[in-house]
Enzyme design. Structure first.
Site, short mmCIF file in Angstrom:
data_model
loop_
_atom_site.label_atom_id
_atom_site.label_comp_id
_atom_site.label_asym_id
_atom_site.label_seq_id
_atom_site.Cartn_x
_atom_site.Cartn_y
_atom_site.Cartn_z
N GLY A 113 62.76 71.63 49.27
CA GLY A 113 63.49 71.97 50.49
C GLY A 113 63.80 70.71 51.26
N LYS A 114 64.52 70.80 52.33
CA LYS A 114 64.82 69.63 53.15
C LYS A 114 65.37 70.07 54.49
CE LYS A 114 64.96 65.07 52.53
NZ LYS A 114 64.14 64.31 51.58
N SER A 115 65.14 69.25 55.52
CA SER A 115 65.72 69.51 56.84
C SER A 115 66.60 68.34 57.22
CB SER A 115 64.63 69.61 57.90
OG SER A 115 63.67 70.56 57.55
#
Ligand code: GLU
Length: 435
Positions: A113-115
């Site tokens: 995942g990543k933000s």
């Protein structure tokens, strides 16, 4: 077969061609994975786009942020929070996809995942100064503003973190100071990794982990080529957590670091820079400015005749327009996707080898996994244990890639093949692919 709208139809936008997307499709062909399966693996599961009205120094600044939960077939969504001016949802998507591949390649029980939080901190700082809301140094301003941003971000997304559904960590523009804000809100040591020393569930060595892994990947490569570290030279772009720790560790092993650059400039010494001295200067001034050495631009750094060129700053810095000038023997991707897909093809023709990001910079997430497991299990790991674990994961990863490289695949191809094979296998076992 299509039984409804795809994400692209749904958002009326399509992801631009990406390096990881192309590499995955090529890999699927090599592995004889069905194109439909590959397409499903390439796409993310969840995309959140969220406005953040952040109160900063008596003013509300509306920011745009996003979280991409790419794949959790093999474990909870895992990946850092990038705080930078020009992040966009497709960049966050590609970075999340890289996390899926990175965790699979390292064979740790995490997904990807990543933000991304988009903010031009320099411009906001200038505005705050003009309005006389803040008169201190930029670094102090950035620290306060980022704390406010992460508090608001956690207000919006804390449920994902405390559910241990998506576990964030530092990335470009964020570090332990930001991660502690998440811990302060969730009070769960397993909800975030990269926590500062002394905070419940912190891991000794997490800060140095990515640079340490880069160092180890380079040393293993030297061994493979029969090179002695003290006969080798390296040049590094980026002197943040990754570049700085890689530089000092490599110099510690005898490698001559001849060039270092960052966004604002750089330094050059063909006899080798004293990286600890540079690090002390950098910590005081926040840049190489004023350091006694010849100056160097990143443009010139990329053309240096060195054994190892290590882009450890940001993405897409070696591209079709400058790949021709590269004279290094090996490029080590300390950053995520610093070499574009087109540049990869040019470098291959020039016989410049690439040690790919999902292997070279995996030390960070390998340590994050240890930090997460430690928080879940309550045991304590020491610094030597963290470093030994990183080395052990790198050795196992290298062994998994080696047999494919013997069949003529580049290390990039081998890394994607191993990762894709694992994700595909788990998704098949869990019955997550369309049939
Ligand atoms: N941001 C780092 C990366 O790109 C670390 C992510 C993590 O530890 O979750 O690999």
């Amino acid at each position: 077969m299509k039984f409804g709208n795809t994400l692209e139809d749904y958002v009326h936008s399509s992801e631009p061609h990406t390096r990881s997307g192309m590499l995955l499709l090529e890999s699927a062909r090599r592995l004889r994975i069905r194109p439909d399966d590959a397409a499903e693996i390439i796409k993310p599961y969840t995309v959140y786009i969220q406005r953040l009205p952040v109160p900063i120094m008596g003013r509300v600044v509306n920011l745009i942020s996003g979280i991409v939960l790419h794949n959790r077939a093999r474990g909870p969504y895992k990946g850092g929070i990038r705080i930078a001016k020009d992040v966009d949802i497709w960049e966050t998507t590609e970075l999340a996809r890289l996390m899926t591949l990175k965790t699979a390649l390292a064979d740790i029980d995490l997904g990807g995942g990543k933000s991304g939080i988009s903010i031009d901190l320099r411009a906001l700082y200038a505005a705050m100064r003009r309005e006389k809301r803040f008169l201190g140094e930029f670094r102090e301003f950035a620290r306060i503003a980022k704390a406010d941003i992460i508090i608001e971000f956690t207000d919006q997304f804390g449920w994902l973190f405390s559910g241990r559904h998506y576990i964030p960590a530092p990335d470009m523009g964020s570090g332990a100071e930001e991660m502690v804000r998440i811990y302060n809100a969730t009070l769960d040591p397993a909800s975030v990794t990269g926590k500062p020393d002394g905070v419940e569930g912190w891991l000794p060595g997490r800060t140095e982990a990515t640079g340490y892994g880069v160092w180890y990947a380079v040393l293993k490569d030297m061994e493979r080529r029969g090179l002695a570290p003290d006969q080798c030279t390296a040049a590094i772009q980026g002197f943040g957590k990754v570049g700085m720790h890689a530089a000092t560790a490599l110099q510690g092993s005898g490698v001559r670091i001849v060039g270092l650059t960052d966004l604002t400039g750089g330094i050059y010494d063909p006899g080798g820079l004293d990286t600890l001295d540079v690090a002390a200067h950098y910590a005081r001034h926040g840049s190489f400015n004023g350091y006694k050495a010849r100056s160097l631009t990143s443009k010139r750094l990329f053309g240096l005749r060195v054994d190892y060129l290590i882009p450890a700053a940001t993405g897409h810095v070696i591209h079709a327009g400058n790949a021709d000038r590269v004279q290094a023997r090996v490029i080590v991707e300390g950053a995520n996707m610093p070499v574009t897909y087109d540049a990869m093809k040019i470098l291959m023709e020039k016989n410049v080898d690439i040690i790919p990001d999902i292997y070279a910079n995996a030390g960070g997430v390998i340590a994050s996994n240890l930090e997460f497991r430690q928080a879940l299990g309550g045991q304590r790991y020491t610094l030597p244990m963290t470093f030994a674990h990183i080395r052990e994961r790198f050795d196992a990863t290298y062994d998994a890639m080696k047999s494919l490289m013997k069949k003529g695949r580049t290390m990039t191809e081998a890394s994607i093949d191993v990762a894709l094979q694992r994700v595909h296998q788990t998704m098949t076992e869990r019955d997550l692919l369309s049939r």
